[in-house]
Design an enzyme around this catalytic site. Structure first.
Site, PDB file in Angstrom:
ATOM      1  N   CYS A  52       0.831  -1.205   0.000  1.00 18.44           N
ATOM      2  CA  CYS A  52       0.000   0.000   0.000  1.00 18.44           C
ATOM      3  C   CYS A  52       0.868   1.259   0.000  1.00 18.44           C
ATOM      4  O   CYS A  52       1.718   1.419  -0.859  1.00 18.44           O
ATOM      5  CB  CYS A  52      -0.978  -0.059   1.170  1.00 18.44           C
ATOM      6  N   ASP A  57      -8.342  -5.769  -6.013  1.00 15.48           N
ATOM      7  CA  ASP A  57      -8.006  -4.704  -5.072  1.00 15.48           C
ATOM      8  C   ASP A  57      -9.004  -3.553  -5.237  1.00 15.48           C
ATOM      9  O   ASP A  57      -9.126  -2.979  -6.313  1.00 15.48           O
ATOM     10  CB  ASP A  57      -6.584  -4.226  -5.368  1.00 15.48           C
ATOM     11  N   HIS A 115      -6.631  -6.336  -1.666  1.00  9.40           N
ATOM     12  CA  HIS A 115      -5.536  -5.411  -1.389  1.00  9.40           C
ATOM     13  C   HIS A 115      -4.575  -5.939  -0.334  1.00  9.40           C
ATOM     14  O   HIS A 115      -3.358  -5.831  -0.489  1.00  9.40           O
ATOM     15  CB  HIS A 115      -6.119  -4.065  -0.925  1.00  9.40           C
TER      16      HIS A 115
END
Length: 419
Positions: free
Chosen positions: A234, A328, A362
């Site tokens: 991230c 994601d 994600h």
């Protein structure tokens, strides 16, 4: 007599467990449940329905579940399908050195749903899921500006060194670092905001801080030289990619679901300042669950307006492995990483590779961690949607974990390989 076995009963969290039921009448329908409480007391549960074979056994390595939280042959399905009793809770191990997660497995001799609290199981087993192996040492790091936890494998070394970065959750997250140390890597879990005397909020990314951490790691007598690796996810993956671009110490970088540009806050390295792409808040979408989808809020780095924000991946001295979950819901990470790989190729570089996993979300984590579809994040008024299909996400985590370790062994132990 019903018997439920789970072996090994004590193992690392990324080790598989063999679950086997014997002593059943042939073709008997049974329910298997798993449950655990995290360190904050949050309950996570899963269940699946099975039918015994002709000799009265259910072996999860061979038997298909026909209902419950998953279907088909999934030996570790009870672990990766664990769901929080209270919505939007993420399963995160805090104390990785001194205590395991305790997972209780229960067997019921019929279809038994989660709310059947009055029915007693016919057999039970408890397994321990540890996040650090025997002999792994943890050292608290408070040197200069650097804050974190250094995990060292047993032995004299030298070991391949890795910096571990998480994203917008902040603080110090160590479960991935401790597991990697259990597999022979010396890993610095690095905090960069919302921890001890670090800033409460991330106002800018000062790459000098991360360079200081890289130098600190390389100076350790048990760290193999001349270069280190970075594993990142991230916002951390954005920083990890910047480290690969600008820091000569970094020779192998894993970017999990990140972006190929400076986003939202400026990136600074000495006199260099990379202007960020700002998010478009008006594009926020609210999922039926109540969580917010921010995938469409990000600007496109290919837009001419954003060219000054794109990270110069062609300057990276080392190797880069991009890992992408195609479901994601936080970032269009596949598009960003495809751009980065194309950028490398346009400069004649073959040092970047992408692994894309259909159905994965994600938060790709080590194997058998349950999918977190959405969860609360500090400083945001609604839960964030991460996305992913549980079975596809679990398969991606298992495959990617092996690829990550192989990538680091290849490029950290042979750091002088030509690009």
């Amino acid at each position: 007599m019903f018997q439920l076995s789970a072996t090994p009963q004590s193992a690392l969290a990324d080790d598989p467990v063999h679950i086997h039921v014997t002593g059943l009448p042939p073709s008997r329908v049974v329910t298997l449940k798993a449950s655990l409480k995290d360190e904050k007391g949050n309950l996570f549960r899963s269940m699946a329905f099975y039918r015994a074979n002709e000799v009265g056994e259910v072996d999860l390595e061979q038997a298909p579940a026909f209902g419950g939280d998953y279907m088909g042959v999934h030996p570790m399905g009870l672990f990766w399908s664990l769901k929080p009793e209270r919505p939007f809770r993420r399963l995160l191990k805090q104390d990785v050195m001194n205590s395991p997660f305790w997972v209780t497995l229960d067997l019921y001799d019929s279809i038994c749903f989660q709310d059947s609290a009055t029915i007693q199981p016919k057999a039970s087993q408890t397994v321990q899921r540890w996040f650090s192996g025997p002999g792994v040492q943890r050292k608290q790091i408070r040197e200069g500006r650097v804050r974190g936890g250094l995990f060292l494998p047993p032995g004299e070394g030298p070991f391949p060194g890795v910096i571990d970065l998480f994203g917008g959750i902040g603080g110090l997250i160590e479960f991935r670092a401790s597991l990697l140390a259990s597999h022979g890597f010396a890993v610095l879990a690095l905090a960069y905001f919302a921890y001890e005397d670090l800033p409460d909020k991330l106002q800018e990314v000062d790459l000098g801080y991360f360079e200081e951490a890289a130098n600190l790691l390389l100076a350790h007598p048990k760290i193999q030289r001349p270069g280190i690796g970075v594993i990142s996810v991230c916002k951390g993956a954005e920083i990890g990619l910047a480290m690969a671009c600008y820091l000569k110490q970094v020779v192998a970088t894993v970017c999990i679901n990140g972006i190929n540009a400076s986003f939202e806050i400026p990136l600074r390295y000495g006199d260099l300042v990379v202007t960020p792409i700002r998010s478009a808040q008006e594009r926020l979408q609210v999922h039926v669950s109540g969580a917010v989808r921010i995938r469409h809020c990000k600007g496109d780095p290919r837009d001419e307006l954003h060219q000054q924000s794109v990270l110069p991946v062609e300057k990276a001295r080392g190797w880069i492995l991009f890992i992408v979950g195609e479901s994601d819901e936080c970032l269009d990470s596949k598009a960003y990483d495809e751009q980065a790989v194309d950028q490398l190729r346009s400069h004649g570089r073959s040092s970047g590779r992408m692994l894309a996993y259909p159905g994965a979300g994600h938060l790709l984590e080590p194997p058998y961690a349950p999918l977190c579809f959405a969860s609360w994040n500090p400083g945001i008024s609604r839960p964030l949607l991460w996305g992913g299909d549980p079975a596809a996400h679990a398969a991606a985590q298992e495959h990617a974990w092996g690829e990550i370790q192989q990538f680091f062994r290849q490029h950290l132990i042979k750091t002088r390989s030509k690009l």
